[in-house]
Design an enzyme around this catalytic site. Structure first.
Site, PDB file in Angstrom:
ATOM      1  N   CYS A  50       3.577  58.686  -0.750  1.00 53.68           N
ATOM      2  CA  CYS A  50       4.724  59.519  -1.112  1.00 53.68           C
ATOM      3  C   CYS A  50       5.956  58.652  -1.365  1.00 53.68           C
ATOM      4  O   CYS A  50       5.930  57.440  -1.198  1.00 53.68           O
ATOM      5  CB  CYS A  50       5.035  60.505   0.000  1.00 53.68           C
ATOM      6  SG  CYS A  50       5.499  59.690   1.524  1.00 53.68           S
ATOM      7  N   CYS A  53       7.076  56.766   1.671  1.00 53.20           N
ATOM      8  CA  CYS A  53       6.246  55.596   1.977  1.00 53.20           C
ATOM      9  C   CYS A  53       6.750  54.393   1.188  1.00 53.20           C
ATOM     10  O   CYS A  53       6.844  53.286   1.697  1.00 53.20           O
ATOM     11  CB  CYS A  53       4.799  55.828   1.594  1.00 53.20           C
ATOM     12  SG  CYS A  53       4.109  57.355   2.173  1.00 53.20           S
ATOM     13  N   ASP A 453     -32.947  48.701   1.388  1.00 51.07           N
ATOM     14  CA  ASP A 453     -32.921  47.674   2.405  1.00 51.07           C
ATOM     15  C   ASP A 453     -32.561  48.416   3.696  1.00 51.07           C
ATOM     16  O   ASP A 453     -32.041  49.525   3.650  1.00 51.07           O
ATOM     17  CB  ASP A 453     -31.845  46.644   2.023  1.00 51.07           C
ATOM     18  CG  ASP A 453     -31.485  45.748   3.176  1.00 51.07           C
ATOM     19  OD1 ASP A 453     -32.413  45.171   3.760  1.00 51.07           O
ATOM     20  OD2 ASP A 453     -30.289  45.643   3.494  1.00 51.07           O
ATOM     21  N   ASP A 637     -30.983  40.432  -0.309  1.00 49.79           N
ATOM     22  CA  ASP A 637     -31.291  41.474  -1.290  1.00 49.79           C
ATOM     23  C   ASP A 637     -30.824  41.098  -2.688  1.00 49.79           C
ATOM     24  O   ASP A 637     -31.176  41.760  -3.656  1.00 49.79           O
ATOM     25  CB  ASP A 637     -30.587  42.787  -0.919  1.00 49.79           C
ATOM     26  CG  ASP A 637     -30.960  43.271   0.451  1.00 49.79           C
ATOM     27  OD1 ASP A 637     -32.165  43.235   0.746  1.00 49.79           O
ATOM     28  OD2 ASP A 637     -30.069  43.645   1.220  1.00 49.79           O
TER      29      ASP A 637
END
Lengths: 734, 52
Positions: A50, A53, A453, A637
């Protein structure tokens, strides 16, 4: 927006190979630029949203000594700080944290947005020029179509030409360049007929205008350029967004190491480390280089490299590789290989080999262009020659040939793919998925098998206590008392399990952590230990375990399982539901993998696989005609990711794995994988639909053009109508 | 029809101004942070260091 991996923070680009080259150049350059006077620091601010901020963060940064200026970019959620050379990023991060915002340092050298920026800006300028010229020429053309005749028509044609010719010359450059480079290599691409159509249209129109002819195609030439540029720009933007997000992910991993020099410790760039340097690796830190441990004992988490979840004991003399995570004690490491010689980079060879298969993939657009380009040239040539033989009128014949080229304009084809991929990538980005490669969506739509994986992909790579109820409450309480003092992942898991079961930790005194072994303390006058089997006096097993030993009693074993990644079950179920086969291939020990696969209901399981085996398995499946989606995160991987038909890795993956994969999953939840496949399939379906629409338009329009009935009005209508239909159809994507 | 002699150059000139203005906005990085600019306008503080 504040989960552990920031959606807007992510690293990678359209193709890993293109990535590797600038990356190495950047590495080389970083050694050379040491005297950059006022240094620019970059912070990632995932929490800003905002107006308040912006001002809060900017003020906090500007208040720091040495800061010259600070500017927050809310779109990218970044702050750029210009400061004196002495200012450290860590102090700026602390300053931003102090006013209540999350901040992370970013490696500014890993962000190469300027190049893509310039390219995007250039395309936008060309698009603006083409749009401006097209509007004006169209206005004049409307007057001509509605009946302007004689001198007025000629005047309007001349003005149209005066606007269109320079505009097309400037705006169409990307097409001319691409067409020229294709022709030089003896190939045909979509840009060859485009360029030819534009040039032929301008040439004949100019000739017609000079001879007071009725038909001039200036409007067609310029609107063709405009529509095609719009497609190019969409395409460029989609890629630029993915690339900058991917680069940001890499930039967040600032590669620094603590070197022990003669004059004390100093923090240096990993790129500056040389073999023989001595570095310190703190607990929780990742090994930046390959090396040998000189001092200290600890435990190492090698799961990113091998997929093993069992931490290994580390002591002086042990060889370590880049990418391993130091768990408990500080280690002093002598560098044996850094940068491009390290094991991390040697994996790149394996990746490069696997990649050639993927580079051979021809996208739908290329396949369409392969049919389209020669077809259109033949058609227009046949029409021109036919009319010349039939009438003997060369001017008419050239006119007809130009009309055929313009009417069959690939506007719709040029828009069909970018419009759909933009819509689909935007949709996937909202769900936390970053599409890095241009053809990734098409490849993803074709897959028929998914290989996962385990460690770090379907699991989070953090342990969780097995069956907490099976342990005596007293044991758990005592273990939690010891574990509370340690930040070892197993200790944290124990403390958390006790808390969840509502067990208050026992008070243990004189707690001391023995790096590499465990924690010990005094309880009721007896010595208690929590740690490795051998240290506590038990036989080590093959599961990840911590042992609790109380003096004079048999040791108690706590076993751990890897924590399931949120959404893992949904992902597997979802992929099965859309008819895909699911397999698991892991470098971890067989019992751990078996138990895990049973939990998710995966039957096709391979354990203790080496990186080469993973890649070979994928290659074998590909040779057998299967199209595999590989999902993985670790170094082991990487080769398999590169070899697979399509690949995906979570944002927590190693940089090398992210670079090798097509899609990066930004959030922690892996469930969107299944919906990504669905979206990709519907995107490809839409692309094909768009091709059909464009073909139908051509089938109607081409006979008209060949018969010689095509007027500039008909050309303008056909072109706009097909482009707009195709764009609207793309927006229907679900 | 004589009016065309003035009107066409005038309309092209006006359109050209728009095009040049667009070029200027692109070149001066005004599209770098649309989100931030949208919010900055609401800030009561004067922006002392606008981005060059």
């Amino acid at each position: 927006m504040s989960d552990s991996t920031f959606p807007e923070a992510p690293t990678a680009s359209a193709c890993p190979a293109c990535d590797a080259a600038p990356m190495t150049r950047r590495l080389a350059a970083s050694g050379a630029r040491e005297a950059a006077a006022p240094c620019a620091l970059m912070l990632s601010l995932p929490g800003v949203h905002c107006a308040l901020c912006i001002t809060t963060v900017e003020k906090a940064l500007a208040a720091q000594p040495g800061v010259r200026s600070a500017r927050v970019n809310l779109t990218l959620r970044r702050a750029t700080v210009e400061a004196d050379p002495g200012v450290r990023a860590a102090t700026l991060v602390a300053a931003v944290n102090a006013v209540g915002y999350e901040a992370h340092e970013m490696d500014a050298s890993a962000l190469s947005t300027t190049a893509t920026d310039r390219q995007g800006r250039e395309l936008l300028m060309r698009l603006a020029v083409a749009g401006f010229a097209a509007m004006n020429v169209m206005l004049l053309s409307v007057a001509v179509w509605s009946g302007a005749a004689d001198a007025t028509r000629d005047l309007f044609h001349w003005i149209s030409g005066a606007i269109a010719i320079p505009a097309v010359a400037f705006a169409g450059q990307p097409f001319y360049r691409s067409a020229w480079s294709a022709l030089r290599h003896g190939r045909l691409n979509m840009d060859v007929p485009i360029t030819l159509a534009i040039l032929l249209a301008l040439g004949t129109s100019l000739y017609e205008t000079a001879h007071s002819g009725e038909h001039a195609y200036f409007d067609a030439a310029i609107s063709l350029t405009f529509f095609l540029l719009a497609g190019r720009y969409l395409d460029h933007r989609t890629r630029a967004i993915a690339r900058s997000a991917a680069e940001e992910l890499a930039a967040l991993e600032v590669a620094r190491a603590e070197r022990i020099g003669e004059s004390g410790d100093e923090t240096v760039d990993v790129a500056k480390l040389r073999p023989g340097d001595i570095i310190r690796v703190r607990p929780g830190g990742r090994m930046p280089v390959d090396g040998v441990i000189r001092e200290g004992t600890s435990e190492l988490d090698r799961s990113l490299l091998t997929g093993e979840t069992l931490p290994v004991f580390a002591e002086a003399g042990r060889v370590v590789s880049a990418g391993e995570v130091n768990l408990t004690g500080p280690l002093v490491v002598e560098v044996t290989a850094a940068g491009r010689d390290s094991s991390l980079h040697r994996m790149a060879d394996l990746v490069a080999m696997a990649e050639s298969t993927r580079n051979r993939y021809t996208s739908l657009a290329d396949r369409a262009a392969g049919l389209y380009a020669p077809g259109v040239h033949l058609l227009s040539l046949v029409a021109g020659v036919g009319w010349y033989l039939a009438t003997g009128d060369a001017r008419l014949a050239v006119n007809i040939a130009a009309a055929v080229l313009i009417i069959t304009c690939p506007c719709a084809l040029g828009l069909a793919v970018p419009a759909v991929t933009t819509a689909a990538s935007g949709r996937l980005f909202k769900r936390g998925m970053l599409i890095k490669s241009g053809t990734a969506l098409e490849r993803l739509a074709e897959i028929d098998m998914v290989i996962f994986d385990k460690t770090g992909t379907l699991t989070l790579g953090t342990p969780e206590l097995d069956a907490p109820d099976s342990h005596a409450r007293a044991d758990l309480a005592l273990a939690a008392g010891l574990a509370a003092a340690s930040s070892h992942p197993l200790s944290r898991a124990l403390a958390e399990a006790a808390e969840r079961a509502g067990i208050a930790p026992e008070a243990v005194t004189e707690i001391a952590e023995v790096p590499g072994y465990g924690t010990e303390g005094q309880w009721n006058g007896r010595r208690v230990r929590l740690g490795r089997a051998a240290w506590v006096g038990a036989e080590p097993g093959d599961r990840t375990a911590a042992w609790l030993g109380v003096e004079g009693r048999l040791p108690v074993c706590f076993t751990f399982a890897d924590r399931l990644r949120p959404g893992a079950e949904e992902a597997v179920r979802g992929l099965r539901a859309i008819g895909l086969e699911v397999a698991l291939i892991s470098g971890d020990a067989a019992p751990a993998v078996g138990a895990f696969a049973a939990r998710l209901g995966i039957e096709d399981v391979t354990a203790e696989a080496l990186p080469e085996e993973k890649a070979r398995r994928v290659a074998d499946l590909a040779a057998a005609g299967r199209r595999v989606l590989m999902v993985g995160d670790g170094l082991n991987d990487t080769a398999a990711l590169a070899a697979a038909h399509a690949s995906l890795s979570p944002a927590s993956a190693l940089d090398a794995a992210r670079v090798a994969s097509d899609i990066v999953l930004l959030g922690e939840d892996i469930a969107p994988v299944a919906s990504a496949v669905t979206t990709a399939r519907s995107a490809v379906h839409r692309i094909r639909e768009n091709f059909t629409i464009a073909t139908v338009y051509n089938l109607v329009a081409v006979p008209i053009a060949i018969a010689g009935f095509a007027t500039p009005l008909a050309a303008a209508l056909a072109m706009s109508a097909s482009s707009i239909t195709v764009s609207l159809n793309s927006l229907r994507l679900k | 029809m004589d009016a065309l002699v003035y009107l066409i150059p005038i309309s092209l000139f006006l359109g050209g101004i728009g095009l040049v203005a667009f070029f200027w906005t692109v070149r001066s990085n005004q599209y770098d942070d649309p989100e931030g600019d949208r919010h900055r306008i609401l800030s009561s503080e004067y922006d002392d260091h606008p981005k060059e």
